[in-house]
Design a protein around this motif. Structure first.
Motif, PDB file in Angstrom:
ATOM      1  N   ARG A 190       0.202   1.798  30.875  1.00  0.00           N
ATOM      2  CA  ARG A 190      -1.251   1.692  30.720  1.00  0.00           C
ATOM      3  C   ARG A 190      -1.868   0.557  31.536  1.00  0.00           C
ATOM      4  O   ARG A 190      -3.092   0.431  31.580  1.00  0.00           O
ATOM      5  N   GLY A 191      -1.056  -0.239  32.167  1.00  0.00           N
ATOM      6  CA  GLY A 191      -1.560  -1.250  33.084  1.00  0.00           C
ATOM      7  C   GLY A 191      -1.741  -2.626  32.469  1.00  0.00           C
ATOM      8  O   GLY A 191      -1.914  -2.783  31.261  1.00  0.00           O
ATOM      9  N   GLU A 192      -1.718  -3.629  33.340  1.00  0.00           N
ATOM     10  CA  GLU A 192      -1.784  -5.020  32.884  1.00  0.00           C
ATOM     11  C   GLU A 192      -3.097  -5.342  32.195  1.00  0.00           C
ATOM     12  O   GLU A 192      -3.122  -6.020  31.162  1.00  0.00           O
ATOM     13  N   THR A 193      -4.205  -4.876  32.748  1.00  0.00           N
ATOM     14  CA  THR A 193      -5.511  -5.170  32.146  1.00  0.00           C
ATOM     15  C   THR A 193      -5.589  -4.639  30.727  1.00  0.00           C
ATOM     16  O   THR A 193      -6.058  -5.326  29.809  1.00  0.00           O
ATOM     17  N   TRP A 194      -5.117  -3.417  30.533  1.00  0.00           N
ATOM     18  CA  TRP A 194      -5.101  -2.816  29.193  1.00  0.00           C
ATOM     19  C   TRP A 194      -4.242  -3.642  28.256  1.00  0.00           C
ATOM     20  O   TRP A 194      -4.630  -3.928  27.121  1.00  0.00           O
ATOM     21  N   ARG A 195      -3.059  -4.057  28.715  1.00  0.00           N
ATOM     22  CA  ARG A 195      -2.119  -4.787  27.856  1.00  0.00           C
ATOM     23  C   ARG A 195      -2.649  -6.155  27.441  1.00  0.00           C
ATOM     24  O   ARG A 195      -2.558  -6.532  26.270  1.00  0.00           O
ATOM     25  N   ILE A 196      -3.160  -6.892  28.402  1.00  0.00           N
ATOM     26  CA  ILE A 196      -3.588  -8.264  28.129  1.00  0.00           C
ATOM     27  C   ILE A 196      -4.653  -8.298  27.033  1.00  0.00           C
ATOM     28  O   ILE A 196      -4.677  -9.209  26.197  1.00  0.00           O
ATOM     29  N   LYS A 197      -5.517  -7.301  27.024  1.00  0.00           N
ATOM     30  CA  LYS A 197      -6.580  -7.244  26.011  1.00  0.00           C
ATOM     31  C   LYS A 197      -6.017  -6.990  24.614  1.00  0.00           C
ATOM     32  O   LYS A 197      -6.730  -7.177  23.624  1.00  0.00           O
ATOM     33  N   ARG A 198      -4.774  -6.592  24.535  1.00  0.00           N
ATOM     34  CA  ARG A 198      -4.173  -6.230  23.243  1.00  0.00           C
ATOM     35  C   ARG A 198      -3.084  -7.200  22.796  1.00  0.00           C
ATOM     36  O   ARG A 198      -2.351  -6.915  21.864  1.00  0.00           O
ATOM     37  N   THR A 235      -5.367  -7.875  16.896  1.00  0.00           N
ATOM     38  CA  THR A 235      -5.840  -6.789  16.031  1.00  0.00           C
ATOM     39  C   THR A 235      -5.981  -5.484  16.802  1.00  0.00           C
ATOM     40  O   THR A 235      -5.565  -4.414  16.327  1.00  0.00           O
ATOM     41  N   VAL A 236      -6.540  -5.559  18.004  1.00  0.00           N
ATOM     42  CA  VAL A 236      -6.703  -4.355  18.824  1.00  0.00           C
ATOM     43  C   VAL A 236      -5.347  -3.817  19.253  1.00  0.00           C
ATOM     44  O   VAL A 236      -5.124  -2.602  19.321  1.00  0.00           O
ATOM     45  N   GLY A 237      -4.415  -4.729  19.517  1.00  0.00           N
ATOM     46  CA  GLY A 237      -3.082  -4.313  19.908  1.00  0.00           C
ATOM     47  C   GLY A 237      -2.350  -3.584  18.798  1.00  0.00           C
ATOM     48  O   GLY A 237      -1.688  -2.557  19.035  1.00  0.00           O
ATOM     49  N   TYR A 238      -2.460  -4.095  17.585  1.00  0.00           N
ATOM     50  CA  TYR A 238      -1.818  -3.410  16.458  1.00  0.00           C
ATOM     51  C   TYR A 238      -2.485  -2.071  16.180  1.00  0.00           C
ATOM     52  O   TYR A 238      -1.841  -1.133  15.707  1.00  0.00           O
ATOM     53  N   GLN A 239      -3.788  -1.990  16.461  1.00  0.00           N
ATOM     54  CA  GLN A 239      -4.479  -0.711  16.316  1.00  0.00           C
ATOM     55  C   GLN A 239      -3.886   0.314  17.286  1.00  0.00           C
ATOM     56  O   GLN A 239      -3.622   1.466  16.929  1.00  0.00           O
ATOM     57  N   ALA A 240      -3.662  -0.134  18.534  1.00  0.00           N
ATOM     58  CA  ALA A 240      -3.062   0.745  19.535  1.00  0.00           C
ATOM     59  C   ALA A 240      -1.644   1.135  19.138  1.00  0.00           C
ATOM     60  O   ALA A 240      -1.229   2.294  19.301  1.00  0.00           O
TER      61      ALA A 240
END
Length: 242
Positions: A193-201, A211-216
């Protein structure tokens, strides 16, 4: 990505014929415990609450995650934890969810330091853990989340990197495949999903999801065929928030 919450905007649709609720234990490290998510308590906690709703499947889910645990430590407490989660008439749990390994992969003191758990030792320990778990009941394994390498070291001591994470998660995946234990490769999914997506999670520590990462992570688990087998009598249906 849809946002799933356990509020009134989320409803569980259940056919008239309910099936027998199960007892499930989730063992592992901070990914099971939910560290980094002060709002919702992580993906296991959210799933536990959903299964307590009036029209849910009614499964009982025990969070037995311990921060910092490595594979050997999970193996040491596995059977005792399992035997003490029977609840009624000495029944034991119906399913074990495992998630461990990232702490084993850390380098100590410096980026090229020794591995916290030597790789060859890890291979033996993960095999032993899976064999023990499989003797108790059916097992599912949820893989590790890729870290933010730029935020290392963690706690000024532990250096995590994607190369080592890949080696340890591959050893785990192969060991699971040999035993026909379903393995959810979160590392690969998140890398794709890419670095930008990961860093935000990821949390500021670069190691734990936020919190957003655990949601994903929860959504990845819910959409996993192996989990669907255990809630196939109902579907998660999202309704727009009012």
């Amino acid at each position: 990505m849809h946002t799933i919450s356990a509020s009134s905007s989320m409803q569980l649709s259940v056919p008239p014929n309910h099936f027998q609720p199960m007892k499930i234990v989730a063992l592992g490290d901070s990914l099971i415990y939910g560290f980094g998510d002060p709002e919702k308590g992580g993906w296991i906690e959210q799933l536990r609450r959903w299964w307590m709703l009036p029209d849910s499947a009614g499964h009982v889910l025990y969070n037995l995650g311990v921060r910092g645990d490595r594979t050997q430590q999970v193996a040491q407490r596995l059977e005792v934890e399992f035997r003490h989660r029977g609840e009624l008439r000495n029944r034991v749990p119906d399913l074990i969810i495992l998630s461990v390994g990232v702490n084993d992969s850390a380098r100590l003191a410096r980026p090229d330091g020794r591995s916290y758990t030597d790789f060859t030792v890890f291979e033996k320990e993960i095999a032993s853990l899976l064999d023990l778990a499989q003797q108790l009941c059916p097992v599912l394994f949820v893989g590790m989340v890729p870290v933010d390498e730029a935020k290392m070291p963690f706690l000024d001591c532990f250096y995590y990197n994607h190369v080592d994470q890949y080696r340890y998660k591959e050893a785990t995946r192969i060991a699971c495949n040999k035993r026909q234990i379903p393995y959810l490769d979160i590392f690969e999914k998140w890398i794709e999903r890419g670095e930008t997506w990961r860093i935000k999670r990821l949390s500021d520590d670069g190691l734990h999801p936020n919190t957003v990462g655990y949601q994903a992570l929860l959504e990845d688990v819910i959409n996993w065929d192996a989990i669907k087998n255990y809630h196939s009598k109902f579907d998660y249906q999202l309704k727009p928030s009012s």
